[in-house]
Write an enzyme that holds these catalytic residues in place. Structure first.
Site, short mmCIF file in Angstrom:
data_model
loop_
_atom_site.label_atom_id
_atom_site.label_comp_id
_atom_site.label_asym_id
_atom_site.label_seq_id
_atom_site.Cartn_x
_atom_site.Cartn_y
_atom_site.Cartn_z
N LYS A 31 -4.81 0.40 -19.74
CA LYS A 31 -4.95 -1.06 -19.79
C LYS A 31 -5.53 -1.46 -21.15
O LYS A 31 -6.38 -0.76 -21.68
CB LYS A 31 -5.94 -1.53 -18.71
N ARG A 91 -0.97 1.86 -5.01
CA ARG A 91 0.06 2.13 -4.00
C ARG A 91 0.24 3.63 -3.77
O ARG A 91 0.71 4.04 -2.72
CB ARG A 91 1.37 1.44 -4.42
N ASP A 104 -10.40 1.77 -12.58
CA ASP A 104 -8.97 1.78 -12.93
C ASP A 104 -8.80 1.50 -14.41
O ASP A 104 -8.82 0.35 -14.84
CB ASP A 104 -8.22 0.73 -12.09
N1 BES Z 1 -6.08 -2.72 -10.03
C1 BES Z 1 -4.91 -3.29 -10.61
C2 BES Z 1 -4.64 -4.72 -10.11
C3 BES Z 1 -5.67 -5.77 -10.45
C4 BES Z 1 -5.44 -6.66 -11.47
C5 BES Z 1 -6.82 -5.93 -9.69
C6 BES Z 1 -6.35 -7.65 -11.76
C7 BES Z 1 -7.74 -6.90 -9.98
C8 BES Z 1 -7.49 -7.78 -11.01
C9 BES Z 1 -3.70 -2.44 -10.26
O1 BES Z 1 -3.94 -1.08 -10.14
C10 BES Z 1 -2.72 -2.60 -11.37
O2 BES Z 1 -3.02 -2.22 -12.45
N2 BES Z 1 -1.55 -3.15 -11.05
C11 BES Z 1 -0.52 -3.35 -12.00
C12 BES Z 1 0.78 -2.92 -11.37
C13 BES Z 1 1.94 -2.85 -12.34
C14 BES Z 1 1.70 -1.76 -13.35
C15 BES Z 1 3.20 -2.59 -11.56
C16 BES Z 1 -0.48 -4.84 -12.36
O3 BES Z 1 -0.67 -5.66 -11.48
O4 BES Z 1 -0.31 -5.12 -13.54
ZN ZN Z 2 -5.80 -0.59 -9.57
MN MN Z 3 -3.89 -0.08 -11.98
#
Ligand code: BES
Ligand code: ZN
Ligand code: MN
Length: 500
Positions: free
Chosen positions: A274, A348, A267
């Site tokens: 990110k 999601r 990801d």
């Molecule tokens: N894979 C990440 C969530 C994550 C964060 C997993 C830290 C493990 C450790 C997920 O896909 C993500 O990036 N979520 C975002 C959602 C937001 C953009 C609404 C998040 O949590 O920042």
């Molecule tokens: Zn993710």
């Molecule tokens: Mn993500």
């Protein structure tokens, strides 16, 4: 792979590299736990005096190695702390798992180890065996010879048991330990080697080996089937996405479950990239799919009387000229439209497709597992996963399963008012909105893809899926196998008729 067996032989009579005994905190210093008696008797004078002199208190996680006296065929004795002795004499199974895990990790380098820990019930045998196996875990696939600490994991574990030896408990420990360790391997595998196609191939090979039906939807089948969420997340990557169905059925089953796992093999965040500091270990983002895979495999190998279909939604979330852009609208499997406000809220999107597809088979319940949100990590920390559900009785059953499995979890609400934050001006729903309560909003998003009257639970394991600190208990560095034991417990409960 470490072998695990049981023996009713006296612990003094078996040749081994080490024998493990338990020590508890007593009112006047350390006391021996059941199972240690015969070993202690071979020492001159009370063993607890020597332990006390060595500073042992019986605190959990404490270890001390002693050279064996002449009367013992094992070369050394490892005393491991179990914490406070239970009032009723029944040791907490997770305390046993942790102590056995500490012991086998400490003894890496010793080929053969005897476990003379409290193991007088089937539950205790299973806990000691499982903790022991989980503690042997080491991810060495990418190390050249002679690097790392160079200590081979314990190869042969023997649980010393009383007369109440239970073959089924031993089998459960073996199967759960092996499958959970396999999930850890997958999580630890770097994303240049584990991508949707290779992940799917691994699942197919392992599934077939154990007589499971595995169906892989490749990019063509996904296009044909209109899986817009999975395709939308995967379209920026050179590695095309996959949806994998792995099914186990039992001829006498009267409950069918669907387990759905987030399988983002890497990801990056996509176009909503990110920043450095947040992308280093995003290979872990397939931990949900790994957990589902492990649980279905274990259920099948144990021959549980239940039907389980695992749905692994695999994609690599990458930015490129072909990637989904913020503002794009995807048409999900089943027809709902989603405005992709943030390409980093990709889990999601793949899960939405998989949940709708899973729901089509009308399972009695659906459980999804995902490293879904950073918000859940902020809320619960790195040791606890969040449990959300559309059905409070079902959520209670899941929570009950987490407790018996020895996993740390906490119920979280699906606050209806937060749904408004996901309103889109152009589509049926947006994939991201209000930041506060982000973990719950993600749950509310998923809920839209679950059939109305199907009990469903969502486990957000973003915190505990991966452990960055020093090993503790049976938990190594790296992939932990979070939720595997809970899912297996849910399958056991369903097989026993206890989930409806
Ligand atoms: N894979 C990440 C969530 C994550 C964060 C997993 C830290 C493990 C450790 C997920 O896909 C993500 O990036 N979520 C975002 C959602 C937001 C953009 C609404 C998040 O949590 O920042
Ligand atoms: Zn993710
Ligand atoms: Mn993500």
């Amino acid at each position: 792979m470490t072998t695990l067996t049981m023996s009713t032989a006296r612990p003094t009579s078996l040749p081994a590299d080490a024998v493990v005994i338990g020590v508890v905190k007593g009112p006047q210093g350390p006391a021996l736990a059941p199972g240690a008696e015969a070993v202690a008797d071979t020492f001159d004078g009370p063993l607890t005096d020597s332990l006390s002199a060595l500073g042992v208190t019986g605190a959990e996680g404490e270890t001390v190695k002693l050279l064996s006296p002449i009367g013992l065929k094992a070369r050394l004795v490892l005393a491991v702390g179990l914490g406070n002795a239970p009032d009723d004499g029944v040791y907490d199974t997770d305390a046993l798992r942790r102590a056995a895990g500490v012991a086998t990790r400490t003894l890496a380098g010793a080929p053969k180890v005897l476990l003379a820990l409290p193991a007088d019930t089937a539950d205790a045998v299973e806990a000691v065996g499982l903790g022991g196996l989980l503690g042997t875990y080491d991810f060495t696939a990418y190390r050249s010879c002679g690097t790392g600490d160079g200590k081979a994991p314990v190869a042969e574990l023997v649980i010393l048991v009383g007369t109440g030896a239970d073959d089924e408990a031993l089998l459960r420990a073996c199967v759960v330990g092996q499958e959970l360790n396999r999930a850890r391997d997958l999580i630890n595998m770097p994303a240049n080697d584990l991508y949707p196609q290779s992940f799917a191939a691994l699942v197919q090979a392992a599934g077939r080996e154990h007589g499971l039906t595995v169906e892989v939807f490749d990019e063509n089948a996904l296009t044909e089937g209109a899986f817009g969420g999975i395709l939308g997340v995967g379209q920026g990557s050179a590695n095309p996405p996959r949806l994998v169905k792995i099914a186990y059925t039992h001829p006498k089953a009267d409950t069918s479950l669907a387990f759905v796992g987030k399988g983002i093999t890497y990801d990056s965040g996509g176009i909503s990239l990110k920043p450095v500091g947040f992308n280093e270990i995003m290979k872990r983002d397939m931990s949900g799919a790994a957990a589902v895979f492990a649980a279905v495999m274990a259920t099948a190998r144990l021959g549980l009387q239940v039907n389980i279909t695992g749905w692994l939604a695999m994609a690599e979330n990458m930015p490129s000229g072909s990637a989904t852009r913020p503002g794009d609208v995807l048409r999900m499997y089943g027809g709902k439209t989603v405005e992709v406000v943030n390409t980093d809220a990709e889990g999601r999107l793949v899960l939405g497709d998989a949940l709708v597809r899973a729901g089509e088979d009308k399972p009695d319940a659906i459980v999804d597992v995902a490293t879904l949100t950073g918000a859940m990590v902020l809320a619960l920390g790195k040791r606890t996963f969040g449990v959300m559900s559309n059905d409070s009785a079902f959520r209670d059953r899941i929570m009950h399963a987490t407790k018996r499995a020895g996993e740390d979890a906490w119920p979280m609400p699906l606050t209806p008012a937060l749904r408004k934050g996901l309103d889109s001006t152009v589509a049926d729903i947006a994939n991201s909105g209000e930041r506060m309560g982000g973990g719950l909003a993600a749950g509310l998003f998923l809920q839209e893809f679950v059939p109305d009257h199907t009990p469903w639970a969502h486990l957000d394991i973003a915190g505990p899926a991966f452990h960055e600190g020093e090993p503790y208990g049976y938990t190594p560095k790296g992939g932990t196998g979070s939720a595997v034991r809970t899912l297996i417990q849910v399958a056991l409960d369903a097989a026993a008729g206890g989930l409806r």
